[in-house]
Motif scaffolding. Structure first.
Motif, short mmCIF file in Angstrom:
data_model
loop_
_atom_site.label_atom_id
_atom_site.label_comp_id
_atom_site.label_asym_id
_atom_site.label_seq_id
_atom_site.Cartn_x
_atom_site.Cartn_y
_atom_site.Cartn_z
N UNK A 1 46.99 41.00 43.97
CA UNK A 1 45.94 40.95 43.63
C UNK A 1 45.72 41.68 42.19
N UNK A 2 45.65 41.18 41.60
CA UNK A 2 44.97 41.71 39.91
C UNK A 2 43.63 42.05 40.65
N UNK A 3 42.68 43.07 40.22
CA UNK A 3 41.53 43.41 40.89
C UNK A 3 40.18 42.78 39.48
N UNK A 4 40.71 42.61 37.94
CA UNK A 4 39.69 42.65 37.59
C UNK A 4 39.98 41.55 37.01
N UNK A 5 39.55 39.68 37.66
CA UNK A 5 40.14 38.46 36.88
C UNK A 5 39.14 38.78 35.65
N UNK B 1 41.31 31.32 39.69
CA UNK B 1 40.07 29.85 39.23
C UNK B 1 40.76 29.36 39.94
N UNK B 2 41.90 29.25 40.12
CA UNK B 2 42.05 27.23 41.15
C UNK B 2 42.39 27.15 42.18
N UNK B 3 40.98 27.43 43.00
CA UNK B 3 40.94 27.79 44.19
C UNK B 3 41.59 28.56 44.90
N UNK B 4 41.50 29.43 44.56
CA UNK B 4 42.83 30.81 45.14
C UNK B 4 42.49 30.56 47.01
N UNK B 5 41.55 31.02 46.90
CA UNK B 5 40.10 31.74 47.86
C UNK B 5 41.41 31.15 48.89
N UNK C 1 35.68 39.98 45.69
CA UNK C 1 34.59 38.16 45.98
C UNK C 1 36.27 36.98 46.70
N UNK C 2 37.41 37.02 45.82
CA UNK C 2 38.05 36.36 46.44
C UNK C 2 38.77 36.60 48.14
#
Lengths: 324, 101
Positions: free
Chosen positions: A239-243, A222-226, A251-252
């Motif tokens: 990458x955890x798939x279901x966040x 959630x913290x600006x991971x992109x 989406x990320x």
């Protein structure tokens, strides 16, 4: 028929008749006598052959035994020698033998990582990295003893050295210094971004990668991971798939792709060297698909739950497969 | 259950007390969700249990999470309640084991 042949034939018949009538009783006796003589000879021959075979198999067994003892001795030397002594011996002798095959004036960093006592696999990890102006070589090995871990690395390094020499020989543009093609592995400390909304899983995962010598970053998704996925250009993204908040891994990745597309330098860098994504989820592989793109390479899928040592093995394999 | 049945990694030893506290809270939230027939919350928490339990050496927690998630599919609140109690017992057992160590 010639005359002397006729005479010989008649003589033979006459003599046979004479012997048959006069000494016929001797024939069974002669037969028995022959048997008495032949039997011991036969027994002796059989025994002699057996003894010879036995002798040969004894010799073979002895050779095998000595071979086995040699291996046992070799193994027991490893067992007998403390890990510290093994490391000292490797560092003093064998390490130099390998490094001597590499270009001069390089910098060597190497490390033996002891087993985590609470895990039951007792694996040593050995990391080797050599960097010179001309080339770089690196490898990671695991084994029950430092010697075993080192042996894995040694074999890997020999292959790298072989490739390096082959490249050097076939490269017509080579003047003085070899090119790096084929021999070069990742030169830097591997970086890992762990995108995980469960702090406990993230902590466990990060501790494993840190132990393997990686630099780790944790994001809850959630913290600006992109931005992290785009601008920091990490080697691996777990990458955890279901966040949380119904955010899914794809989406990320999509928003990161859009971000990279907006910058030419990022596009160029990610196209040249895509980040490897390892999806980590309770979902099975078939339900996890990364969007088609050229910046992120879906390297592997790890399905939860994974025990700590299984996760550790997978992380280790990932690094080795990527030349770290 | 004997201590060695929980192969807690050394690197995570310091994290265990915090982990167990969070799982206690999860168990409380699950009990509350069971009373409300709130399968959505049960689903979310059980998902977390699956992911983290085995990583910390507590495979039974992952397994209980897995079974709880199945009750969400079958909407079996009675079974969910039983599993939440099992989770409670498991946490007590782990705590005893870890403290004795």
């Amino acid at each position: 028929m010639k005359i002397y042949e006729k005479i010989l034939g008649i003589t033979f018949v006459l003599v046979s008749l004479f012997l048959g009538t006069s000494f016929g009783f001797l024939i069974p006796l002669a037969f028995i006598a022959m048997m008495l003589v032949a039997f011991p000879v036969l027994i002796y021959a059989l025994l002699f052959t057996r003894r010879k075979d036995h002798h040969t198999s004894q010799q073979t067994a002895k050779v095998l035994y000595l071979g086995t003892r040699f291996h046992q001795l070799h193994r027991s030397l490893d067992d007998f020698e403390s890990p510290e002594d093994q490391i000292a011996r490797i560092t003093v002798t064998e390490l130099n033998e390998i490094t001597d095959l590499m270009p001069a004036d390089g910098t060597l960093t190497q490390r033996f990582i002891p087993p985590d006592a609470s895990l039951h696999d007792d694996h040593w990890i050995y990391r080797y990295h050599y960097k010179s102006f001309a080339a770089e070589f690196s490898a990671v090995g695991t084994g029950a003893t430092p010697v075993e871990a080192f042996t894995v690395v040694k074999e890997n390094l020999h292959q790298q050295i072989h490739r390096w020499h082959a490249t050097r020989a076939s490269d017509s543009s080579f003047i003085g210094q070899p090119t790096l093609s084929g021999a070069t592995e990742k030169p830097h400390t591997p970086t890992v971004l762990i995108v995980e909304d469960d702090a406990d899983v993230a902590t466990a995962t990060a501790s494993i990668f840190n132990r393997l010598g990686c630099q780790t970053m944790i994001s809850d998704g959630l913290d600006g991971v992109s931005q992290k996925m785009s601008f920091q250009h990490v080697d691996f993204i777990v990458l955890d798939w279901m966040l949380a908040k119904n955010i899914h891994g794809d989406q990320l990745v999509k928003s990161s792709i859009e971000m990279i597309d907006g910058f030419n330098d990022l596009k160029s860098r990610f196209s040249r060297d895509p980040s490897k994504v390892i999806t980590y989820s309770t979902l099975d592989r078939s339900k996890v698909r990364l969007p088609e793109n050229q910046y992120f390479d879906h390297w592997d899928h790890w399905q939860k739950p994974l025990r700590y040592n299984d996760l550790s093995n997978k992380a280790s394999e990932l690094l080795v497969a990527n030349g770290f | 259950m004997r201590q060695h049945e929980y192969p807690i990694p050394d690197l995570l030893l310091e994290s265990i007390p915090g982990y167990l506290e969070r799982k206690d809270q999860d168990a409380l939230d699950l009990e509350s969700a069971v009373q409300r027939n709130d399968f959505s919350t049960i689903q979310t928490i059980s998902h977390k249990l699956i992911g983290s339990g085995a990583s910390y050496g507590f495979a039974n927690i992952s397994e209980l999470g897995n079974l709880l998630q199945k009750t969400c599919a079958s909407k079996d609140i009675q079974e969910a309640s039983t599993l939440v109690q099992s989770l409670r017992q498991e946490l007590i057992q782990i705590r005893k084991s870890v403290l004795s160590h």
